[in-house]
Design a protein around this motif. Structure first.
Motif, PDB file in Angstrom:
ATOM      1  N   ALA A  14       0.847  -1.203   0.000  1.00 57.04           N
ATOM      2  CA  ALA A  14       0.000   0.000   0.000  1.00 57.04           C
ATOM      3  C   ALA A  14       0.878   1.246   0.000  1.00 57.04           C
ATOM      4  O   ALA A  14       0.574   2.237  -0.684  1.00 57.04           O
ATOM      5  CB  ALA A  14      -0.943  -0.013   1.204  1.00 57.04           C
ATOM      6  N   GLY A  15       1.973   1.195   0.731  1.00 52.00           N
ATOM      7  CA  GLY A  15       2.917   2.310   0.701  1.00 52.00           C
ATOM      8  C   GLY A  15       3.511   2.499  -0.678  1.00 52.00           C
ATOM      9  O   GLY A  15       3.625   3.631  -1.178  1.00 52.00           O
ATOM     10  N   ARG A  16       3.886   1.414  -1.324  1.00 50.54           N
ATOM     11  CA  ARG A  16       4.447   1.505  -2.677  1.00 50.54           C
ATOM     12  C   ARG A  16       3.413   2.025  -3.681  1.00 50.54           C
ATOM     13  O   ARG A  16       3.749   2.769  -4.602  1.00 50.54           O
ATOM     14  CB  ARG A  16       4.998   0.154  -3.104  1.00 50.54           C
ATOM     15  N   LEU A  17       2.147   1.642  -3.492  1.00 49.16           N
ATOM     16  CA  LEU A  17       1.082   2.179  -4.356  1.00 49.16           C
ATOM     17  C   LEU A  17       0.960   3.689  -4.161  1.00 49.16           C
ATOM     18  O   LEU A  17       0.828   4.440  -5.135  1.00 49.16           O
ATOM     19  CB  LEU A  17      -0.247   1.486  -4.060  1.00 49.16           C
ATOM     20  N   ASN A  18       1.005   4.133  -2.921  1.00 50.04           N
ATOM     21  CA  ASN A  18       0.958   5.571  -2.654  1.00 50.04           C
ATOM     22  C   ASN A  18       2.158   6.275  -3.271  1.00 50.04           C
ATOM     23  O   ASN A  18       2.019   7.354  -3.848  1.00 50.04           O
ATOM     24  CB  ASN A  18       0.907   5.840  -1.143  1.00 50.04           C
ATOM     25  N   LEU A  19       3.321   5.660  -3.149  1.00 46.63           N
ATOM     26  CA  LEU A  19       4.526   6.246  -3.730  1.00 46.63           C
ATOM     27  C   LEU A  19       4.403   6.340  -5.250  1.00 46.63           C
ATOM     28  O   LEU A  19       4.759   7.357  -5.851  1.00 46.63           O
ATOM     29  CB  LEU A  19       5.741   5.398  -3.342  1.00 46.63           C
ATOM     30  N   ALA A  20       3.852   5.307  -5.872  1.00 47.82           N
ATOM     31  CA  ALA A  20       3.647   5.326  -7.323  1.00 47.82           C
ATOM     32  C   ALA A  20       2.716   6.466  -7.733  1.00 47.82           C
ATOM     33  O   ALA A  20       2.877   7.052  -8.802  1.00 47.82           O
ATOM     34  CB  ALA A  20       3.082   3.985  -7.798  1.00 47.82           C
ATOM     35  N   LYS A  21       1.760   6.770  -6.868  1.00 47.90           N
ATOM     36  CA  LYS A  21       0.815   7.865  -7.133  1.00 47.90           C
ATOM     37  C   LYS A  21       1.416   9.228  -6.784  1.00 47.90           C
ATOM     38  O   LYS A  21       0.775  10.253  -6.987  1.00 47.90           O
ATOM     39  CB  LYS A  21      -0.468   7.665  -6.325  1.00 47.90           C
ATOM     40  N   GLY A  22       2.616   9.241  -6.230  1.00 46.10           N
ATOM     41  CA  GLY A  22       3.265  10.497  -5.877  1.00 46.10           C
ATOM     42  C   GLY A  22       2.960  10.976  -4.465  1.00 46.10           C
ATOM     43  O   GLY A  22       3.301  12.098  -4.106  1.00 46.10           O
ATOM     44  N   ASN A  23       2.336  10.143  -3.649  1.00 41.92           N
ATOM     45  CA  ASN A  23       1.975  10.524  -2.288  1.00 41.92           C
ATOM     46  C   ASN A  23       2.994   9.939  -1.307  1.00 41.92           C
ATOM     47  O   ASN A  23       2.737   8.949  -0.620  1.00 41.92           O
ATOM     48  CB  ASN A  23       0.555  10.055  -1.954  1.00 41.92           C
ATOM     49  N   THR A  24       4.144  10.594  -1.242  1.00 38.57           N
ATOM     50  CA  THR A  24       5.237  10.129  -0.394  1.00 38.57           C
ATOM     51  C   THR A  24       4.854  10.145   1.078  1.00 38.57           C
ATOM     52  O   THR A  24       5.207   9.219   1.824  1.00 38.57           O
ATOM     53  CB  THR A  24       6.490  10.995  -0.630  1.00 38.57           C
ATOM     54  N   ALA A  25       4.127  11.150   1.504  1.00 37.65           N
ATOM     55  CA  ALA A  25       3.747  11.257   2.919  1.00 37.65           C
ATOM     56  C   ALA A  25       2.889  10.063   3.357  1.00 37.65           C
ATOM     57  O   ALA A  25       3.107   9.491   4.427  1.00 37.65           O
ATOM     58  CB  ALA A  25       3.004  12.570   3.173  1.00 37.65           C
TER      59      ALA A  25
END
Length: 167
Positions: free
Chosen positions: A136-147
Motif C-alpha cells: 500500500a505504501g508503494r502504491l501511494n509512492l507510485a501515485k506520488g503521495n510520499t507522505a
C-alpha cells in the motif's frame, strides 16, 4: 509468457476441477492468472485475475474445517498482498487507484481483529500483513503521495512487524 500461453488450458482445468475445494491451489492459480494478465498474454483477463484472488479472500471461514481456519486467515492475507502487488505491477494510474481502494477494503475488513493486525504474534501472518502495508505504501509512492507511503511504513516499524527492516 510462453509458459502462461502453453499452460492456460491446464490451469483453467485445475481451477474448474479442484480450486473450489483447495484454497491454496486457488491462490496459486490466481497468481499465475495475474502474471499472464500482467504480461498481456492472450486469454488472460485482468478481471479474472482479481476475481481469482478475491475467491480466496472471500472464502467463508465457517466452511473451512476448524483446525485450518487460522491457516486460512493467513492465506487470505497473502492473497490481499498478492492482489496489491499485482495492481502495483500493472503499472498504470487506474490500477494504482484500484490497489489503494482494495487496501481500504482490507483495512475495513480487519478492523478490530488484533489477530489480523500488524502486531499479531503469529509471525507468518504478521509478515503477510506487513507485506500488505508495504505494498500500500508503494502504491501511494507510485501515485506520488510520499507522505502517505511513509506513514504506512512507520506503522510497520511502530508495530515491530517482521517486515520493519524493509519498511
Amino acid at each position: 509468457s510462453a509458459w502462461a500461453k502453453a499452460n492456460k488450458e491446464l490451469l483453467d482445468d485445475w481451477d474448474f476441477q479442484w480450486a473450489e475445494m483447495h484454497p491454496e491451489l486457488q491462490f496459486f492459480l490466481a497468481i499465475a492468472q495475474c502474471e499472464g494478465s500482467r504480461q498481456q498474454v492472450k486469454n488472460y483477463a485482468p478481471a479474472d485475475s482479481e476475481a481469482g484472488l478475491m475467491k480466496v479472500i472471500d472464502t467463508d471461514l465457517e466452511q473451512v474445517p476448524a483446525g485450518a481456519r487460522e491457516w486460512m486467515k493467513t492465506l487470505q492475507i497473502k492473497a490481499w498482498a498478492s492482489l496489491l502487488r499485482w495492481e502495483l505491477e500493472m503499472g498504470n494510474a487506474a490500477s494504482w487507484d484500484r490497489g489503494l481502494s482494495l487496501f481500504q477494503d482490507f483495512q475495513e475488513r480487519i478492523a478490530g481483529d488484533r489477530s489480523l493486525g500488524l502486531a499479531t504474534p503469529d509471525g507468518d501472518r504478521a509478515a503477510a500483513v506487513g507485506q500488505v502495508y508495504l505494498l500500500a505504501g508503494r502504491l501511494n509512492l507510485a501515485k506520488g503521495n510520499t507522505a502517505a507511503a511513509q506513514q504506512l511504513w512507520a506503522q510497520i516499524k511502530g508495530a515491530k512487524n517482521p517486515m520493519a527492516e524493509v519498511a
